[in-house]
Design an enzyme around this catalytic site. Structure first.
Site, PDB file in Angstrom:
ATOM      1  CG  ASN A 180       0.640   3.261 -13.178  1.00  0.00           C
ATOM      2  OD1 ASN A 180       0.072   4.001 -13.959  1.00  0.00           O
ATOM      3  ND2 ASN A 180       0.179   2.043 -12.890  1.00  0.00           N
TER       4      ASN A 180
ATOM      5  CE1 TYR B 169      -7.056   9.853 -10.788  1.00  0.00           C
ATOM      6  CE2 TYR B 169      -7.510  11.412 -12.551  1.00  0.00           C
ATOM      7  CZ  TYR B 169      -6.917  10.248 -12.111  1.00  0.00           C
ATOM      8  OH  TYR B 169      -6.186   9.479 -12.991  1.00  0.00           O
ATOM      9  CB  ALA B 170      -8.527  17.779 -10.622  1.00  0.00           C
ATOM     10  CB  ALA B 171      -6.477  18.308  -5.713  1.00  0.00           C
TER      11      ALA B 171
ATOM     12  CB  SER C 295      -4.646  12.438 -14.946  1.00  0.00           C
ATOM     13  OG  SER C 295      -5.897  12.459 -15.608  1.00  0.00           O
TER      14      SER C 295
ATOM     15  CE  LYS D  19      -3.357  10.400 -11.088  1.00  0.00           C
ATOM     16  NZ  LYS D  19      -2.239   9.437 -11.020  1.00  0.00           N
TER      17      LYS D  19
ATOM     18  CB  ILE E 107      -5.583   4.931 -21.279  1.00  0.00           C
ATOM     19  CG1 ILE E 107      -4.752   6.228 -21.375  1.00  0.00           C
ATOM     20  CG2 ILE E 107      -4.843   3.757 -21.889  1.00  0.00           C
ATOM     21  CD1 ILE E 107      -4.453   6.684 -22.783  1.00  0.00           C
TER      22      ILE E 107
ATOM     23  CG  ASN F  61      -1.820   1.189   1.309  1.00  0.00           C
ATOM     24  OD1 ASN F  61      -1.720   2.131   0.524  1.00  0.00           O
ATOM     25  ND2 ASN F  61      -2.730   1.175   2.265  1.00  0.00           N
ATOM     26  CB  VAL F  62       1.952   3.586  -2.681  1.00  0.00           C
ATOM     27  CG1 VAL F  62       2.491   2.518  -3.622  1.00  0.00           C
ATOM     28  CG2 VAL F  62       0.592   4.102  -3.157  1.00  0.00           C
TER      29      VAL F  62
END
Length: 239
Positions: A80, A145-147, A132, A149, A180, A53-54
């Site tokens: 990733n 998610y935007a924050a 992303s 990435k 993708i 778990n990173v």
């Protein structure tokens, strides 16, 4: 064999983009450790699976010690691993925010804080952070998610400066994929996928191997003069 005698660590390596990168790197001569929360969904004699778990800082330190002890060095790190927990901002819970930030942002920091100085001491290496298109342009319902990435891009530029100091010669770059065709998109209705495809100049969505090819370039000596850069691999898409 562009990665012959190299050792590469790839997070989120059990499937999808991580699998595509791990298998391509192995094909190009690297010994690969593919990190994930689950077992690998494929077999490759040059790819070792490692459950991690990173977002767990202590576990990341243990993994760093393990990797360097077993292989003697790590030349390439691909950050990733990532997750989504989508919701409009007014409805987003603390759990949705914190889980995404912990994996997508803290997880990238947790491994790089060890492998970056390790590569710097060895006078060379390549770190590739998967951002992303959402980190570049934002997206409705994905503030967390935007924050995360966008933060990855900021850390990329910072680390490109830090790990080049004192002759470190560590290159740090980001890849910002568009949409993708991985398992995540298999749950999206076809009409939405068709709409995404029309937003690209190429007229289609991307495939995992196309991100893997970009990562291979940045990992190899072919990109020896590329650092602090964000490579957008999105078919010319604009959200």
């Amino acid at each position: 064999m562009r990665l012959e005698n190299k050792v590469a660590v790839i997070t989120g390596g059990a499937k999808g983009l991580g699998q595509a990168m791990a298998e391509l790197f192995a094909q190009e001569g690297a010994k690969v450790i593919a990190i994930d929360m689950t077992e690998l969904l494929y077999e490759n004699s040059n790819v070792e699976g490692y459950k991690l778990n990173v977002s767990d800082s202590a576990a990341c330190r243990e993994f760093f010690d393990y990797a360097v002890s077993k292989y003697g060095k790590v030349d390439v790190l691909v950050n990733n691993a990532g997750i989504t927990r989508d919701a409009m901002t007014r409805k987003m819970t603390d759990e949705q925010w914190e889980t995404v930030i912990n994996v997508n942002l803290k997880g990238v920091f947790n491994l790089t804080r060890y492998f970056g100085p390790h590569m710097q001491a060895n006078k060379g290496g390549s770190i590739i952070n998967i951002s992303s298109i959402v980190g570049e342009y934002g997206n409705i319902g994905q503030a967390n998610y935007a924050a995360s990435k966008a933060g990855v891009i900021g850390m990329t530029k910072t680390w490109a400066k830090e790990f080049a100091m004192k002759g470190g010669n560590v290159r740090v770059n980001a890849i910002a994929p568009g949409y993708i065709m991985t398992d995540i998109l298999k749950t999206v209705p076809q009409e939405l996928l068709d709409g995404f495809a029309k937003q690209t100049m190429i007229g289609r969505l991307g495939e995992p191997y196309e991100i893997a090819n970009a990562a291979l370039f940045l990992a190899s000596e072919e990109a020896s003069y590329v650092t602090g850069h964000t490579l957008s691999v999105n078919g010319g898409m604009r959200l």
